[in-house]
Design a protein around this motif. Structure first.
Motif, mmCIF file in Angstrom:
data_model
loop_
_atom_site.group_PDB
_atom_site.id
_atom_site.type_symbol
_atom_site.label_atom_id
_atom_site.label_comp_id
_atom_site.label_asym_id
_atom_site.label_seq_id
_atom_site.Cartn_x
_atom_site.Cartn_y
_atom_site.Cartn_z
ATOM 1 N N ARG A 143 -10.545 19.574 22.587
ATOM 2 C CA ARG A 143 -10.329 18.289 21.682
ATOM 3 C C ARG A 143 -8.983 17.370 21.737
ATOM 4 N N VAL A 144 -9.046 16.355 21.589
ATOM 5 C CA VAL A 144 -7.804 15.545 21.787
ATOM 6 C C VAL A 144 -7.101 15.481 20.398
ATOM 7 N N VAL A 145 -5.834 15.896 20.381
ATOM 8 C CA VAL A 145 -5.069 15.957 19.104
ATOM 9 C C VAL A 145 -3.801 15.287 19.328
ATOM 10 N N SER A 146 -2.929 14.922 18.323
ATOM 11 C CA SER A 146 -1.784 14.531 18.330
ATOM 12 C C SER A 146 -0.697 15.631 18.594
ATOM 13 N N ALA A 147 0.427 15.231 19.313
ATOM 14 C CA ALA A 147 1.775 16.179 19.348
ATOM 15 C C ALA A 147 2.773 15.286 19.401
ATOM 16 N N VAL A 148 4.162 15.677 18.847
ATOM 17 C CA VAL A 148 5.004 14.782 18.748
ATOM 18 C C VAL A 148 6.195 15.392 19.705
ATOM 19 N N VAL A 149 7.037 14.529 20.202
ATOM 20 C CA VAL A 149 8.043 14.575 21.076
ATOM 21 C C VAL A 149 9.355 14.382 20.419
ATOM 22 N N LEU A 150 10.073 15.556 19.861
ATOM 23 C CA LEU A 150 11.406 15.394 19.301
ATOM 24 C C LEU A 150 12.581 15.044 20.399
ATOM 25 N N VAL A 151 13.350 14.184 19.865
ATOM 26 C CA VAL A 151 14.239 13.552 20.932
ATOM 27 C C VAL A 151 15.560 13.365 20.389
ATOM 28 N N ALA A 152 16.664 13.784 20.774
ATOM 29 C CA ALA A 152 17.959 13.629 20.299
ATOM 30 C C ALA A 152 19.027 12.808 21.335
ATOM 31 N N THR A 153 19.856 12.033 21.023
ATOM 32 C CA THR A 153 20.705 11.523 21.893
ATOM 33 C C THR A 153 22.158 11.705 21.051
ATOM 34 N N GLY A 154 23.386 11.615 21.970
ATOM 35 C CA GLY A 154 24.562 11.800 21.551
ATOM 36 C C GLY A 154 25.357 10.878 22.288
ATOM 37 N N VAL A 155 26.761 10.786 21.600
ATOM 38 C CA VAL A 155 27.849 9.963 22.318
ATOM 39 C C VAL A 155 28.905 11.016 22.618
ATOM 40 N N ASN A 156 29.172 11.161 24.169
ATOM 41 C CA ASN A 156 29.971 12.286 24.474
ATOM 42 C C ASN A 156 31.293 12.178 24.142
ATOM 43 N N ALA A 157 32.155 13.055 24.766
ATOM 44 C CA ALA A 157 33.559 13.008 24.613
ATOM 45 C C ALA A 157 34.145 11.540 25.550
ATOM 46 N N ASP A 158 33.376 11.350 26.477
ATOM 47 C CA ASP A 158 33.806 10.061 27.079
ATOM 48 C C ASP A 158 33.257 8.879 26.819
ATOM 49 N N GLY A 159 32.554 8.815 25.608
ATOM 50 C CA GLY A 159 32.150 7.561 25.154
ATOM 51 C C GLY A 159 30.717 7.149 25.423
ATOM 52 N N GLY B 248 9.834 20.033 8.756
ATOM 53 C CA GLY B 248 11.268 20.705 8.852
ATOM 54 C C GLY B 248 11.305 21.917 9.632
ATOM 55 N N PRO B 249 10.524 22.806 9.830
ATOM 56 C CA PRO B 249 10.801 23.990 10.814
ATOM 57 C C PRO B 249 10.723 23.582 12.340
ATOM 58 N N ALA B 250 9.886 22.422 12.618
ATOM 59 C CA ALA B 250 9.948 22.030 13.932
ATOM 60 C C ALA B 250 11.602 21.279 14.231
ATOM 61 N N TRP B 251 11.818 20.582 13.230
ATOM 62 C CA TRP B 251 13.343 20.044 13.579
ATOM 63 C C TRP B 251 14.262 21.105 13.411
ATOM 64 N N ASN B 252 14.059 22.093 12.900
ATOM 65 C CA ASN B 252 15.220 22.973 12.579
ATOM 66 C C ASN B 252 15.219 23.952 13.975
ATOM 67 N N THR B 253 14.169 24.225 14.548
ATOM 68 C CA THR B 253 13.725 24.771 15.931
ATOM 69 C C THR B 253 14.731 24.008 16.882
ATOM 70 N N PHE B 254 14.420 22.735 16.912
ATOM 71 C CA PHE B 254 14.912 21.673 17.648
ATOM 72 C C PHE B 254 16.525 21.801 17.716
ATOM 73 N N LEU B 255 16.976 21.740 16.303
ATOM 74 C CA LEU B 255 18.267 21.481 16.255
ATOM 75 C C LEU B 255 19.075 22.743 16.324
ATOM 76 N N ALA C 185 21.443 19.787 7.569
ATOM 77 C CA ALA C 185 22.526 20.559 6.916
ATOM 78 C C ALA C 185 22.496 22.019 7.267
ATOM 79 N N ALA C 186 21.384 22.710 7.656
ATOM 80 C CA ALA C 186 21.432 23.963 8.166
ATOM 81 C C ALA C 186 22.199 24.263 9.460
ATOM 82 N N ASN C 187 21.906 23.189 10.190
ATOM 83 C CA ASN C 187 22.513 23.593 11.584
ATOM 84 C C ASN C 187 23.763 22.756 12.195
ATOM 85 N N LEU C 188 24.014 21.764 11.424
ATOM 86 C CA LEU C 188 25.224 20.683 11.763
ATOM 87 C C LEU C 188 26.114 20.720 10.358
ATOM 88 N N PRO C 189 26.634 21.739 9.863
ATOM 89 C CA PRO C 189 27.104 21.828 8.640
ATOM 90 C C PRO C 189 28.567 20.741 8.663
#
Length: 309
Positions: A74-90, A105-112, A139-143
């Motif tokens: 079957r053709v189903v949907s999946a999601v790609v979780l992506v995170a970007t950041g600004v490093n110490a060099d700007g 929530g569990p998917a984001w928790n595993t990713f983070l 909150a759980a992963n980045l206090p």
């Protein structure tokens, strides 16, 4: 050559015409996928690289894209979780990606948790839309990290509870909140917006009141940073580039194929950011103290690590 074309978003039909000039009669989607597998090692190294040396990543943005994949006939949907950041060099970096069944929530928790395990530290603010479970995962992963609800996504949420004939006025006042020069002025203008809708549109007033802390989190940081941190618009541009490359595929044969193509695009984008100009100036990032402005108090944050050019 096929792998490069695949990464560039060239359709199988156009690729087929190209290889015919090289004496190859035809090229199927499965053949293209097998040839593009050469990208797997590059993507794996990119996805699992340590983040500690480039940090701290003071500002992080998180988003998700939906893809179509064939599973179990079957053709189903999946999601790609992506995170970007600004490093110490700007400079901006893509911190990671993960393909999940759905945005939960569990998917984001595993990713983070994976980002933290790879060395993500120093996060003061995460900008995203308001998908369920993401705020708890932060909150759980980045206090200690604040959450900025994307102003663009929030405007769409607010529009859904605002009568159509009143939306232009409410939208104009909401935008005026972000036009203010400093945190006290932002808070005062937000109060005026609440006063304006309180009697006329009680549902809108309640919606705004509940979201106040989350949509104004940016005011806890220097004014020179606001445009870069109060929305996910920079990530939306990244998403459009991913879509441009993946639209030619349409339906992916496997989740690994999604990881391969999207991961290669993100690795390429990170390289371009590394060679381009800084996303944030070091003079702004290196301010020794940050303050969080609340309704009644001003709380000083601890000193940020010193940054050097």
């Amino acid at each position: 050559m096929v792998a490069d074309c695949y990464l560039a978003g060239v359709s199988t039909r156009r690729m087929d015409k190209l290889v015919k000039t090289l004496g190859i009669d035809s090229l199927s989607k499965s053949q293209v996928s097998r040839m593009a597998a050469d990208l797997d090692q590059i993507v794996a190294e990119f996805r699992h690289r340590p983040l500690g040396e480039a940090g701290p990543f003071t500002f992080v943005a998180a988003d998700a894209l939906t893809m179509k994949v064939r599973e179990g006939g079957r053709v189903v949907s999946a999601v790609v979780l992506v995170a970007t950041g600004v490093n110490a060099d700007g400079r901006r970096e893509v911190l990671g990606l993960q393909v999940a069944t759905s945005e939960t929530g569990p998917a984001w928790n595993t990713f983070l948790a994976d980002l933290v395990a790879r060395g993500l530290t120093g996060v003061r603010l995460v900008t995203s839309d308001a998908h369920p479970g993401l705020k708890d995962a932060i909150a759980a992963n980045l206090p200690g990290a604040a959450w900025q609800r994307c102003r663009t996504h929030y405007a769409a949420n607010l529009m859904s509870v605002t009568p159509k004939n009143m939306w232009p006025a409410v939208k104009a006042m909401l935008h005026s909140v972000y036009d203010q020069p400093d945190a006290p002025a932002v808070a005062a203008q937000f109060d005026r917006l609440i006063d304006y809708v309180d009697d006329r549109l009680p549902d809108v007033a309640e919606h705004l009141g509940a979201a106040r802390e989350d949509i104004l989190a940016f005011t806890g940081f220097p004014e020179g940073l606001w445009q870069q941190i109060w929305s996910n618009n920079p990530n939306e541009r990244l998403n459009r580039e991913i879509r441009r490359r993946t639209d030619s595929v349409g339906i992916f044969p496997t989740r690994d194929a999604i990881t391969r193509l999207v991961g290669a695009v993100l690795a390429e984008q990170t390289d371009e950011w590394a060679e381009g100009r800084r996303y944030l100036g070091l003079d702004i990032l290196a301010k020794s103290r940050l303050t969080i402005v609340t309704n009644d108090d001003t709380l000083e944050k601890e000193e940020l690590p010193a940054l050097t050019a």
